[in-house]
Design a protein around this motif. Sequence first.
Motif, PDB file in Angstrom:
ATOM      1  N   ALA A   1       0.797  -1.232   0.000  1.00 21.39           N
ATOM      2  CA  ALA A   1       0.000   0.000   0.000  1.00 21.39           C
ATOM      3  C   ALA A   1       0.823   1.274   0.000  1.00 21.39           C
ATOM      4  O   ALA A   1       0.351   2.320  -0.446  1.00 21.39           O
ATOM      5  N   SER A   2       2.068   1.221   0.491  1.00 21.35           N
ATOM      6  CA  SER A   2       2.792   2.469   0.739  1.00 21.35           C
ATOM      7  C   SER A   2       3.680   2.926  -0.416  1.00 21.35           C
ATOM      8  O   SER A   2       4.104   4.084  -0.444  1.00 21.35           O
ATOM      9  N   PHE A   3       3.970   2.053  -1.368  1.00 19.86           N
ATOM     10  CA  PHE A   3       4.875   2.416  -2.459  1.00 19.86           C
ATOM     11  C   PHE A   3       4.153   3.315  -3.455  1.00 19.86           C
ATOM     12  O   PHE A   3       3.011   3.062  -3.835  1.00 19.86           O
ATOM     13  N   THR A   4       4.827   4.371  -3.915  1.00 23.07           N
ATOM     14  CA  THR A   4       4.199   5.358  -4.789  1.00 23.07           C
ATOM     15  C   THR A   4       4.077   4.850  -6.223  1.00 23.07           C
ATOM     16  O   THR A   4       5.059   4.408  -6.823  1.00 23.07           O
ATOM     17  N   ILE A   5       2.850   4.937  -6.759  1.00 20.70           N
ATOM     18  CA  ILE A   5       2.588   4.610  -8.162  1.00 20.70           C
ATOM     19  C   ILE A   5       1.889   5.804  -8.803  1.00 20.70           C
ATOM     20  O   ILE A   5       0.883   6.297  -8.290  1.00 20.70           O
ATOM     21  N   ILE A   6       2.446   6.278  -9.925  1.00 17.10           N
ATOM     22  CA  ILE A   6       1.830   7.351 -10.707  1.00 17.10           C
ATOM     23  C   ILE A   6       1.264   6.719 -11.976  1.00 17.10           C
ATOM     24  O   ILE A   6       1.988   6.080 -12.737  1.00 17.10           O
ATOM     25  N   GLY A   7      -0.029   6.886 -12.190  1.00 20.72           N
ATOM     26  CA  GLY A   7      -0.710   6.252 -13.313  1.00 20.72           C
ATOM     27  C   GLY A   7      -0.825   7.198 -14.498  1.00 20.72           C
ATOM     28  O   GLY A   7      -1.256   8.336 -14.344  1.00 20.72           O
ATOM     29  N   VAL A   8      -0.438   6.716 -15.664  1.00 26.41           N
ATOM     30  CA  VAL A   8      -0.498   7.542 -16.875  1.00 26.41           C
ATOM     31  C   VAL A   8      -0.791   6.639 -18.064  1.00 26.41           C
ATOM     32  O   VAL A   8      -0.386   5.486 -18.092  1.00 26.41           O
ATOM     33  N   GLY A   9      -1.534   7.201 -19.027  1.00 28.66           N
ATOM     34  CA  GLY A   9      -1.821   6.448 -20.241  1.00 28.66           C
ATOM     35  C   GLY A   9      -3.304   6.387 -20.532  1.00 28.66           C
ATOM     36  O   GLY A   9      -4.040   5.642 -19.890  1.00 28.66           O
ATOM     37  N   GLY A  10      -3.760   7.211 -21.464  1.00 29.84           N
ATOM     38  CA  GLY A  10      -5.122   7.088 -21.966  1.00 29.84           C
ATOM     39  C   GLY A  10      -6.198   7.781 -21.177  1.00 29.84           C
ATOM     40  O   GLY A  10      -7.376   7.457 -21.315  1.00 29.84           O
TER      41      GLY A  10
ATOM     42  N   ALA B   1      -1.441   9.041  -7.870  1.00 29.48           N
ATOM     43  CA  ALA B   1      -1.596  10.281  -8.632  1.00 29.48           C
ATOM     44  C   ALA B   1      -1.627   9.895 -10.103  1.00 29.48           C
ATOM     45  O   ALA B   1      -1.333   8.747 -10.463  1.00 29.48           O
ATOM     46  N   ILE B   2      -1.982  10.852 -10.959  1.00 29.41           N
ATOM     47  CA  ILE B   2      -2.053  10.565 -12.391  1.00 29.41           C
ATOM     48  C   ILE B   2      -1.307  11.632 -13.174  1.00 29.41           C
ATOM     49  O   ILE B   2      -0.997  12.710 -12.659  1.00 29.41           O
ATOM     50  N   GLN B   3      -1.025  11.319 -14.429  1.00 30.59           N
ATOM     51  CA  GLN B   3      -0.446  12.292 -15.351  1.00 30.59           C
ATOM     52  C   GLN B   3      -1.217  12.272 -16.665  1.00 30.59           C
ATOM     53  O   GLN B   3      -1.730  11.227 -17.077  1.00 30.59           O
ATOM     54  N   LEU B   4      -1.255  13.439 -17.320  1.00 25.68           N
ATOM     55  CA  LEU B   4      -1.948  13.611 -18.598  1.00 25.68           C
ATOM     56  C   LEU B   4      -0.957  13.976 -19.683  1.00 25.68           C
ATOM     57  O   LEU B   4       0.051  14.622 -19.419  1.00 25.68           O
ATOM     58  N   TYR B   5      -1.258  13.579 -20.915  1.00 24.91           N
ATOM     59  CA  TYR B   5      -0.521  14.057 -22.086  1.00 24.91           C
ATOM     60  C   TYR B   5      -1.459  14.071 -23.296  1.00 24.91           C
ATOM     61  O   TYR B   5      -1.999  15.108 -23.671  1.00 24.91           O
ATOM     62  N   THR B   6      -1.713  12.893 -23.884  1.00 27.65           N
ATOM     63  CA  THR B   6      -2.512  12.839 -25.106  1.00 27.65           C
ATOM     64  C   THR B   6      -3.929  13.362 -24.884  1.00 27.65           C
ATOM     65  O   THR B   6      -4.506  14.016 -25.758  1.00 27.65           O
ATOM     66  N   GLY B   7      -4.487  13.104 -23.712  1.00 23.40           N
ATOM     67  CA  GLY B   7      -5.815  13.625 -23.398  1.00 23.40           C
ATOM     68  C   GLY B   7      -5.893  15.136 -23.494  1.00 23.40           C
ATOM     69  O   GLY B   7      -6.922  15.694 -23.887  1.00 23.40           O
ATOM     70  N   LEU B   8      -4.805  15.813 -23.143  1.00 25.70           N
ATOM     71  CA  LEU B   8      -4.761  17.272 -23.260  1.00 25.70           C
ATOM     72  C   LEU B   8      -4.895  17.717 -24.707  1.00 25.70           C
ATOM     73  O   LEU B   8      -5.516  18.739 -25.004  1.00 25.70           O
TER      74      LEU B   8
END
Length: 345
Positions: free
Chosen positions: A296-305, A322-329
Motif C-alpha cells: 500500500a505504501s509504495f508510490t505509483i503514478i498512473g499515466v496512459g489514456g 496520482a495521475i499524469q496527462l498528455y494525449t488527453g490534453l
Amino acid sequence: MSLLFNSYPLARSVLFSLDAEAAHELTLSSLQKAYDCRLTRNLLASEPELPTTLMGLSLRNPVGLAAGLDKNGAHIDALGNLGFGFVEVGTVTPQPQAGNPKPRMFRLPRAEALINRLGFNNHGLEAFIANVQESQWRSKGGILGLNIGKNATTPIERAVDDYLAGLEGVYPHADYVTVNISSPNTQNLRSLQGQDELAGLLLPLQEKRKALADQWGHRVPMVVKIAPDLNTEQIDIIAALLPRYDVDGVIATNTTLSRDAVQGLPQAGEAGGLSGPPVHELSLRVISRLREQLGASFTIIGVGGIVSGKQAKEKISAGADAIQLYTGLIYRGPALIRECVRALA
C-alpha cells in the motif's frame, strides 16, 4: 477562464489541420506568449485544489503533466499555470540530439490517440538545466519532476553513464527525478527493464544519489518509468527490484507498441509508441499488479489514456496515488485537468 478553456475545441480544429508536430510546437509557443502577457496569464490561470502528499512532496492536486510535452523544460511556468498539481519535463539526454527523421508524430482521431517516434529529441542537459533554472514554478510552490534518458548514440551497455550524468545534472533542480527506461523509440532502451539490466542500472544510480544527497544536503525522490507491454513475470521482477535499490516510485506506463485497439485505422501502422485511450486498459493491468506486489505504501503514478475524469478515477481505483496527462490534453484541452481533479475529489 472557463470560456477560454471551453473554446479549446475551436482551437483544436485549427491545430488538427496542421502536421501533428507543427501543431505541438505552435501550441507551446502560443501558450508561452499567453503566459508572458499578464492579462492572458490570469485568464488562463487555474488552481484546482485537492491537496495530496506524494513521496513526501506536498501537491496542490494529484493531476500532473506527463513528460514528453515539454522536452526541453522551456515552458514549465506556462504549463503549470493551467492547473497541474505537478509538472514533469524531459526526457533530457546528456548531449543534444535531433531525434528520428520527420514525420514522426501521427494522430488517430477516431481513437483519440497518437503515435510518436520522436526519439528523445532535445537540446541536451546544459540547455535543459538553464531553462529549469529560469522557471518560477518551484519557487511558487509547484512540484517539478525532471525526466532523464540516454543518447541514441550511447551503446546500451554504457547506458548507465548517461543516466548517471543526467541524475547529477538535474538533481539540485528537481523535486523528483524520473529514470525513463521505457520509450520504444530509442533502440534497445526497453531491454533495461530486464532483471540483470535493471539491477545493473539501479545500483550505481542508488550510490550516486546517496553521494548527491550528501553533497546538496537533501534527498530527492527517484522514480522509474516503465512500459505497458510487460508480462506479469516482468512486472513482478521490476516490483521486486525497485524497493531493493531504494527507488521511491514507479510511473506506469509509457506508450505501447501494441496496435490491437487501433487495427485498421488510418496511420495505425506507423512505427512508434501509441498513446491515448488504447493504452488505458494496458496501464491499469500494470498498475494493479504493481500495487499487489509492492503493497500500500509504495508510490505509483498512473499515466496512459486518460481523456476524462472517469478514467482518472479508474487509475486511482487500480492502485495509483496520482495521475499524469498528455494525449488527453491534445484532444480535450486544459479543461481536462479540472475535470480530473473534480472526479478524484
